[in-house]
Scaffold this motif. Structure first.
Motif, PDB file in Angstrom:
ATOM      1  N   ARG A   2       0.833  -1.191   0.000  1.00 13.82           N
ATOM      2  CA  ARG A   2       0.000   0.000   0.000  1.00 13.82           C
ATOM      3  C   ARG A   2       0.874   1.249   0.000  1.00 13.82           C
ATOM      4  O   ARG A   2       2.074   1.194   0.240  1.00 13.82           O
ATOM      5  CB  ARG A   2      -0.893   0.026   1.258  1.00 13.82           C
ATOM      6  CG  ARG A   2      -2.040  -0.969   1.187  1.00 13.82           C
ATOM      7  CD  ARG A   2      -2.961  -0.588   0.067  1.00 13.82           C
ATOM      8  NE  ARG A   2      -4.168  -1.390   0.112  1.00 13.82           N
ATOM      9  CZ  ARG A   2      -5.071  -1.381  -0.830  1.00 13.82           C
ATOM     10  NH1 ARG A   2      -4.912  -0.645  -1.896  1.00 13.82           N
ATOM     11  NH2 ARG A   2      -6.141  -2.131  -0.736  1.00 13.82           N
ATOM     12  N   TYR A 226      -0.513   7.180  -8.418  1.00 12.27           N
ATOM     13  CA  TYR A 226      -1.870   6.649  -8.571  1.00 12.27           C
ATOM     14  C   TYR A 226      -2.571   7.417  -9.684  1.00 12.27           C
ATOM     15  O   TYR A 226      -2.563   8.636  -9.728  1.00 12.27           O
ATOM     16  CB  TYR A 226      -2.656   6.619  -7.265  1.00 12.27           C
ATOM     17  CG  TYR A 226      -3.037   7.917  -6.597  1.00 12.27           C
ATOM     18  CD1 TYR A 226      -4.348   8.387  -6.654  1.00 12.27           C
ATOM     19  CD2 TYR A 226      -2.114   8.631  -5.840  1.00 12.27           C
ATOM     20  CE1 TYR A 226      -4.724   9.545  -5.993  1.00 12.27           C
ATOM     21  CE2 TYR A 226      -2.472   9.792  -5.172  1.00 12.27           C
ATOM     22  CZ  TYR A 226      -3.787  10.250  -5.255  1.00 12.27           C
ATOM     23  OH  TYR A 226      -4.158  11.396  -4.585  1.00 12.27           O
ATOM     24  N   TYR A 249      -0.842   2.542  -8.884  1.00  7.24           N
ATOM     25  CA  TYR A 249      -2.171   2.338  -8.327  1.00  7.24           C
ATOM     26  C   TYR A 249      -3.190   3.089  -9.183  1.00  7.24           C
ATOM     27  O   TYR A 249      -2.824   3.884 -10.046  1.00  7.24           O
ATOM     28  CB  TYR A 249      -2.242   2.868  -6.889  1.00  7.24           C
ATOM     29  CG  TYR A 249      -1.345   2.157  -5.908  1.00  7.24           C
ATOM     30  CD1 TYR A 249      -1.865   1.272  -4.973  1.00  7.24           C
ATOM     31  CD2 TYR A 249       0.034   2.376  -5.908  1.00  7.24           C
ATOM     32  CE1 TYR A 249      -1.045   0.620  -4.063  1.00  7.24           C
ATOM     33  CE2 TYR A 249       0.861   1.718  -5.012  1.00  7.24           C
ATOM     34  CZ  TYR A 249       0.320   0.849  -4.094  1.00  7.24           C
ATOM     35  OH  TYR A 249       1.135   0.193  -3.206  1.00  7.24           O
ATOM     36  N   ARG A 279      -4.982  -2.704  -5.303  1.00  2.47           N
ATOM     37  CA  ARG A 279      -4.346  -1.469  -5.787  1.00  2.47           C
ATOM     38  C   ARG A 279      -5.374  -0.490  -6.354  1.00  2.47           C
ATOM     39  O   ARG A 279      -5.043   0.415  -7.111  1.00  2.47           O
ATOM     40  CB  ARG A 279      -3.268  -1.813  -6.809  1.00  2.47           C
ATOM     41  CG  ARG A 279      -2.016  -2.378  -6.106  1.00  2.47           C
ATOM     42  CD  ARG A 279      -1.186  -3.248  -6.989  1.00  2.47           C
ATOM     43  NE  ARG A 279      -0.567  -2.490  -8.057  1.00  2.47           N
ATOM     44  CZ  ARG A 279       0.097  -3.044  -9.072  1.00  2.47           C
ATOM     45  NH1 ARG A 279       0.212  -4.361  -9.148  1.00  2.47           N
ATOM     46  NH2 ARG A 279       0.638  -2.308  -9.998  1.00  2.47           N
TER      47      ARG A 279
END
Length: 314
Positions: A2, A226, A249, A279
């Motif tokens: 994460r 991300y 992500y 994800r």
């Protein structure tokens, strides 16, 4: 794996009864990775339909504009805030009501300071000061990060200025983000339909492709990115990039409330079925409509193909 600063699962809370929560919603608090703050006075009130309504927002086909007549068929039209303070207060209230533990709030530094002062236990500040039509101001960015005023660099809007993420002028920015180990949120996906945005002459649909990030991630293997909106509708390309680059992500902000559910559920299921449920980051992309937060949470809880654990993980 994460984002380190957001350790633990991203947990989706129960939707309120009015939102039609599913039989097995995800338990626990929510982390919203995509909330916007405003620092300038907003214009007249705006109404919009969400994607669960017969008409999506924005309209699925921009050839058929969103009119007051079209809004009349919404069962629960969304109402915008009309001033920065109202938007802040309504948004913070909505976040708390829906068990949002932390929220990544994207704004300029002045607006961020105001939101952090109001909710220091909740707000994760995100900004890219000095961007505009070109690369960010690295000096300002470095100082803001060192002072704790910025924890995430977002929202990088290269697509809105018609520039590719691997444009050489942005190379110093990517190098800085990697060196400081600061996650970057970049917009790749749908923009406003042509004719509805003052950015329409620079936004390019072709720059939705997540493949433009490949050269960036090869040069900066420790960089954490991300992709906001999961580069929708280019989900297959996004899956290919997620498979190759483990530090990548996606967030599903705005997709999860503004799109027609049949489209969003199809895209989300492809990401989950491909093995990337861990994800996928939850986000609302609350910009003008605080009600979007509850709608976005309800959409995840209502997804019939997700298990309880998968909902919690998102």
């Amino acid at each position: 794996m994460r984002l380190n600063m957001l350790a633990g699962l991203l947990l989706v809370g129960s939707a309120p009864p009015s939102m039609g929560a599913s039989a097995a919603p995800g338990d626990g608090p929510v982390i919203d990775m995509h909330v916007h703050a405003m620092s300038r006075t907003l214009l007249a009130p705006i109404s919009a339909c969400s994607g669960e309504q017969p008409v999506g927002y924005p309209a699925v086909d921009p050839a058929h504009p969103m009119t007051s007549e079209a809004l009349e068929i919404c069962s629960r039209p969304l109402q915008s805030a009309t001033a920065p303070a109202e938007l802040r207060d309504r948004t913070l209230a909505a976040l708390r009501a829906h068990k949002v533990r932390r929220a990544v709030v994207i704004a300029n530094l002045d607006a961020l300071a105001d939101w952090v002062a109001r909710a220091p236990e909740m707000v994760i500040p995100a900004s890219i000061p000095g961007g505009g039509d070109g690369p960010p101001d690295l000096t300002t960015l470095t100082r803001a990060q060192a002072a704790g005023k910025v924890a995430i660099f977002a929202e990088l809007g290269t697509q809105y200025i018609g520039r590719s993420a691997d444009d050489p002028q942005f190379e110093p920015f990517w190098a800085l983000a990697e060196r400081l180990d600061v996650p970057v949120g970049i917009h790749l996906g749908d923009g406003m339909p042509r004719g509805r945005s003052d950015l329409r002459d620079r936004y390019r649909a072709a720059l939705t492709s997540p493949f433009q990030l490949e050269a960036v991630l090869i040069r900066h293997p420790k960089l954490r990115i991300y992709v906001m909106h999961a580069a929708s509708p280019l989900i297959d390309e996004m899956i290919a990039m997620l498979f190759r680059y483990p530090s990548l992500y996606v967030d599903i902000a705005a997709n999860d409330w503004s799109m027609p559910r049949v489209r969003f559920f199809g895209e989300l299921k492809r990401l989950v079925d491909a093995g990337f449920g861990e994800r996928i980051l939850f986000g609302s992309d609350q910009t003008l409509f605080p009600q979007a937060i509850g709608l976005a949470i309800a959409t995840i809880n209502d997804a019939p193909f997700l298990t309880r654990l998968q909902k919690r993980d998102i």
